[in-house]
Design a protein around this motif. Sequence first.
Motif, mmCIF file in Angstrom:
data_model
loop_
_atom_site.group_PDB
_atom_site.id
_atom_site.type_symbol
_atom_site.label_atom_id
_atom_site.label_comp_id
_atom_site.label_asym_id
_atom_site.label_seq_id
_atom_site.Cartn_x
_atom_site.Cartn_y
_atom_site.Cartn_z
ATOM 1 N N LYS A 267 0.382 -1.125 -0.293
ATOM 2 C CA LYS A 267 0.011 -0.485 -0.051
ATOM 3 C C LYS A 267 1.112 0.896 0.067
ATOM 4 C CE LYS A 267 -4.309 -1.871 2.335
ATOM 5 N NZ LYS A 267 -4.703 -1.976 3.905
ATOM 6 N N PRO A 268 0.074 2.285 -0.261
ATOM 7 C CA PRO A 268 1.164 3.682 -0.207
ATOM 8 C C PRO A 268 1.526 4.146 0.645
ATOM 9 C CG PRO A 268 -0.900 3.842 -1.954
ATOM 10 C CD PRO A 268 -1.106 2.112 -1.459
ATOM 11 N N ASN A 269 0.483 3.331 1.791
ATOM 12 C CA ASN A 269 0.867 4.291 3.125
ATOM 13 C C ASN A 269 1.748 3.186 4.150
ATOM 14 O OD1 ASN A 269 -1.435 2.424 3.694
ATOM 15 N ND2 ASN A 269 -2.079 3.746 4.781
ATOM 16 N N ASP A 270 2.629 1.966 3.538
ATOM 17 C CA ASP A 270 3.314 1.163 4.374
ATOM 18 C C ASP A 270 4.582 2.194 5.374
ATOM 19 O OD1 ASP A 270 1.631 -0.797 3.553
ATOM 20 O OD2 ASP A 270 3.329 -1.800 1.947
ATOM 21 N N GLN A 271 4.280 2.844 4.894
ATOM 22 C CA GLN A 271 5.600 3.903 5.498
ATOM 23 C C GLN A 271 4.966 4.378 6.910
ATOM 24 O OE1 GLN A 271 8.988 4.105 4.536
ATOM 25 N NE2 GLN A 271 9.926 2.670 3.179
ATOM 26 N N ASP A 272 3.568 4.689 6.529
ATOM 27 C CA ASP A 272 3.201 5.867 6.883
ATOM 28 C C ASP A 272 3.241 5.370 9.068
ATOM 29 O OD1 ASP A 272 1.368 7.762 8.522
ATOM 30 O OD2 ASP A 272 -0.309 7.108 7.575
ATOM 31 N N ASN A 273 3.655 4.983 9.291
ATOM 32 C CA ASN A 273 3.931 4.359 11.027
ATOM 33 C C ASN A 273 4.664 5.076 11.725
ATOM 34 O OD1 ASN A 273 6.245 2.419 11.167
ATOM 35 N ND2 ASN A 273 4.606 2.151 8.961
ATOM 36 N N GLN A 274 4.871 5.180 12.457
ATOM 37 C CA GLN A 274 5.611 5.825 13.419
ATOM 38 C C GLN A 274 7.041 4.480 14.308
ATOM 39 O OE1 GLN A 274 4.474 8.605 16.848
ATOM 40 N NE2 GLN A 274 2.415 8.307 15.513
ATOM 41 N N VAL A 275 6.476 2.544 14.064
ATOM 42 C CA VAL A 275 6.999 2.075 13.976
ATOM 43 C C VAL A 275 8.799 2.810 13.491
ATOM 44 C CG1 VAL A 275 7.644 -0.646 14.720
ATOM 45 C CG2 VAL A 275 5.349 0.288 14.610
ATOM 46 N N HIS A 276 9.502 2.329 15.042
ATOM 47 C CA HIS A 276 11.185 2.588 14.942
ATOM 48 C C HIS A 276 12.182 0.879 15.267
ATOM 49 C CE1 HIS A 276 11.390 3.047 18.870
ATOM 50 N NE2 HIS A 276 10.061 3.801 18.953
ATOM 51 N N THR A 277 11.155 0.209 16.053
ATOM 52 C CA THR A 277 11.959 -0.661 16.092
ATOM 53 C C THR A 277 10.817 -2.187 16.679
ATOM 54 O OG1 THR A 277 13.279 0.077 18.104
ATOM 55 C CG2 THR A 277 13.281 -1.805 18.644
ATOM 56 N N GLU B 89 12.834 -2.391 5.037
ATOM 57 C CA GLU B 89 13.151 -0.964 3.751
ATOM 58 C C GLU B 89 10.888 -1.179 4.033
ATOM 59 O OE1 GLU B 89 14.586 -2.470 0.397
ATOM 60 O OE2 GLU B 89 16.908 -2.338 1.438
ATOM 61 N N ARG B 90 10.335 -2.318 3.711
ATOM 62 C CA ARG B 90 8.743 -1.808 2.861
ATOM 63 C C ARG B 90 8.023 -0.655 4.306
ATOM 64 N NH1 ARG B 90 3.724 -6.199 1.960
ATOM 65 N NH2 ARG B 90 2.866 -4.942 2.263
ATOM 66 N N PHE B 91 8.235 -1.474 5.677
ATOM 67 C CA PHE B 91 7.817 -0.341 6.486
ATOM 68 C C PHE B 91 8.498 0.291 7.414
ATOM 69 C CE2 PHE B 91 5.734 -4.734 6.280
ATOM 70 C CZ PHE B 91 4.820 -4.215 5.495
ATOM 71 N N GLY B 92 9.711 0.714 7.678
ATOM 72 C CA GLY B 92 10.665 1.321 7.318
ATOM 73 C C GLY B 92 11.093 1.513 8.910
ATOM 74 N N ILE B 93 10.865 0.330 9.701
ATOM 75 C CA ILE B 93 11.792 -0.157 10.609
ATOM 76 C C ILE B 93 12.739 -0.093 10.946
ATOM 77 C CG2 ILE B 93 11.660 -2.423 12.490
ATOM 78 C CD1 ILE B 93 9.002 -3.029 10.587
ATOM 79 N N GLU B 94 13.648 0.711 11.978
ATOM 80 C CA GLU B 94 15.051 0.563 11.674
ATOM 81 C C GLU B 94 15.889 -0.466 12.791
ATOM 82 O OE1 GLU B 94 15.161 4.762 13.834
ATOM 83 O OE2 GLU B 94 13.673 5.282 12.907
ATOM 84 N N ARG B 95 15.316 -0.447 13.668
ATOM 85 C CA ARG B 95 15.982 -1.704 14.110
ATOM 86 C C ARG B 95 14.689 -3.321 15.080
ATOM 87 N NH1 ARG B 95 16.219 -0.438 19.800
ATOM 88 N NH2 ARG B 95 17.676 -1.906 19.729
ATOM 89 N N VAL B 96 15.814 -4.584 14.152
ATOM 90 C CA VAL B 96 15.469 -6.027 14.311
ATOM 91 C C VAL B 96 16.125 -5.649 15.477
ATOM 92 C CG1 VAL B 96 14.406 -7.857 13.917
ATOM 93 C CG2 VAL B 96 14.151 -5.895 12.060
ATOM 94 N N VAL B 97 15.205 -6.309 17.213
ATOM 95 C CA VAL B 97 16.071 -7.174 17.760
ATOM 96 C C VAL B 97 15.694 -8.283 18.281
ATOM 97 C CG1 VAL B 97 16.088 -7.347 20.725
ATOM 98 C CG2 VAL B 97 15.262 -4.640 19.133
ATOM 99 N N GLU B 98 15.866 -8.916 17.227
ATOM 100 C CA GLU B 98 15.400 -10.312 16.977
ATOM 101 C C GLU B 98 16.112 -11.482 18.032
ATOM 102 O OE1 GLU B 98 14.538 -14.071 14.947
ATOM 103 O OE2 GLU B 98 14.137 -11.848 14.597
#
Length: 609
Positions: free
Chosen positions: A319-329, A345-354
Amino acid sequence: MSSADIITLPQILSRVPELVSNLPSLVKGSRMAKITDTSKPLGLGVAIEHATSINPNGAAVLYQDTELTYKQFNAWANRIADYLASIGLKKGDTIAVDVENRPELLATVVGCAKLGICAALINTSQRGKVLVHSFNLVQPKAAIVGAELVDAVEEIRADLDLKENFFCFADQDTLENPGEVPEGYKNLASEIKDCSSENPASTKQTFLRDPLFYIYTSGTTGLPKAVVFNHGRWEKAYGGFGFSAVRLTKNDRIYTTLPFYHATGMVICWASAIANAGSVVIARKFSASGFWEDIRRYNCTAFGYVGELCRYLHEQPAKPNDQDNQVHTIVGNGLRPSIWKDFKERFGIERVVELYASSEGNVAFTNVFNFDNTVGFSPVSYAIVKYDKEREEPVRDSNGNMIKVKRGEAGLMLGEITDKTPFDGYTDPEKTEKSIFRDVFKKGDAWFNTGDMMRDIGFRHAQFVDRLGDTFRWKGENVSTTEVEQILDGFDGIQESVVYGVEIPNTNGRAGMAQVRMTCPHDEFDYQGLCAYLKQELPAYAIPVFLRINEQEMETTGTFKHQKNKLKDQKYDLTQQDNPVYVLLPGESCYQQLDSQTQQGIDGGAYRF
């Protein structure tokens, strides 16, 4: 594995500036993760009271249209604790808690924690014999059931050892209105109304080794095991994840759709919010289509996941608004390397704490350096050793010692059992001992067998490879093959079964498959009856997706173990076997015989498992 996943010294050094900027919280978390003081009050109740003191009017829990401040939530938990104490429950007792994801569950667990009562977190998808087993195993003094699960409990109530003290929360916001509960249950929301909202003195009487809750795990064999999760272990997760790894602030909100009867939701996600008095936003169930709408509605900045969750989100149309979120982690386990970078990249996420951990285990990994495709770094003593899959045992050298794998190689993950990394074990001492390897590298040492194959990728980092033995993972849940076999063998018309997990392309984990020997020809078998029976006795994720029909005696080893490796390799592939294979396709209510066209569709991703 890609060679790019091997971690090098320059890569480690490139992450140092970020770690230095977070050094105070990292040091604090590291100290808490290594705590050994048995006289210091600690645990969930202490942490909630601390968060309330530093952010009383901040949002603690959000659910649907309910928003509770820390002051409100803490007072609620105090009333539950006061009431439980008034009916004679005390430190060391156990209460069975069977409530779906909602604030009542969290308040109950904290109320129990403040009294030193152990909350047995019943898997809310359990039914029938498995539910009876889970209740009776821990010998509860009381049961607290959500109205949404009363029917499941009533079906087996006559088989429970517990005969009194059944409480219920109506399926609504009971803080404002207690509502009505079914006959045969006391309305807990009504009972606690006039109880004390003050912090009980007993909160300061929970220590390192005191049980906090039981989490049910399939372990490696048999029916669910009740794993003791004590206050000290919670404290270590609170420090290690809340302060060191996830590092949320009081302004952050973590969205959790994961079931709170599992440690990822109950411990990792919630502790990450509590650490700096941030908010946890909970959903009753996961919805791929409604997920990001909820994220935006509640202004969430983080979320918890298991691998399947991320795959389902990734499969949703772009969707065009996939990155319209405040999720960073995001924090969780099981994010597949094949979608890892694309998902970020798709959802604009900075950190993956696997992370890598288990309810019963003593070794954990966390992706504190924010590398891709890794469960992260572990500060505790572990070993990845060579494993012989045919013999189903670790390889030992001429001196009888196990052999560590080289960098880039996969092997069995072991966690060293020490004072700082104890193995608390199961309720059954015999099962506890079976999970321990002794004399591994030297005489007298002891190591916990995780049952997981891991790959060493350097600098104390690892990649998850697979589960071993009689457990496989599907839909984010551990499935015990022995448990499913016992249920299958109880159906009229099935003589014998062997259950294992098989890989379906483009899915995470392994789907259940059962080789069965029937008392009649396969085309005369009652598949409708079998499906109805399995739905009654097993959670949806444990119902086998495939049935392989075997008309002959089943092949076994010299020690009478089924030859599962060959079955796993052949899986449902019709070109590798003459056996009829049946499949339960997504959205269908009954098994149908697999043909080559349907198999091609499954392998090509035409069906969404």
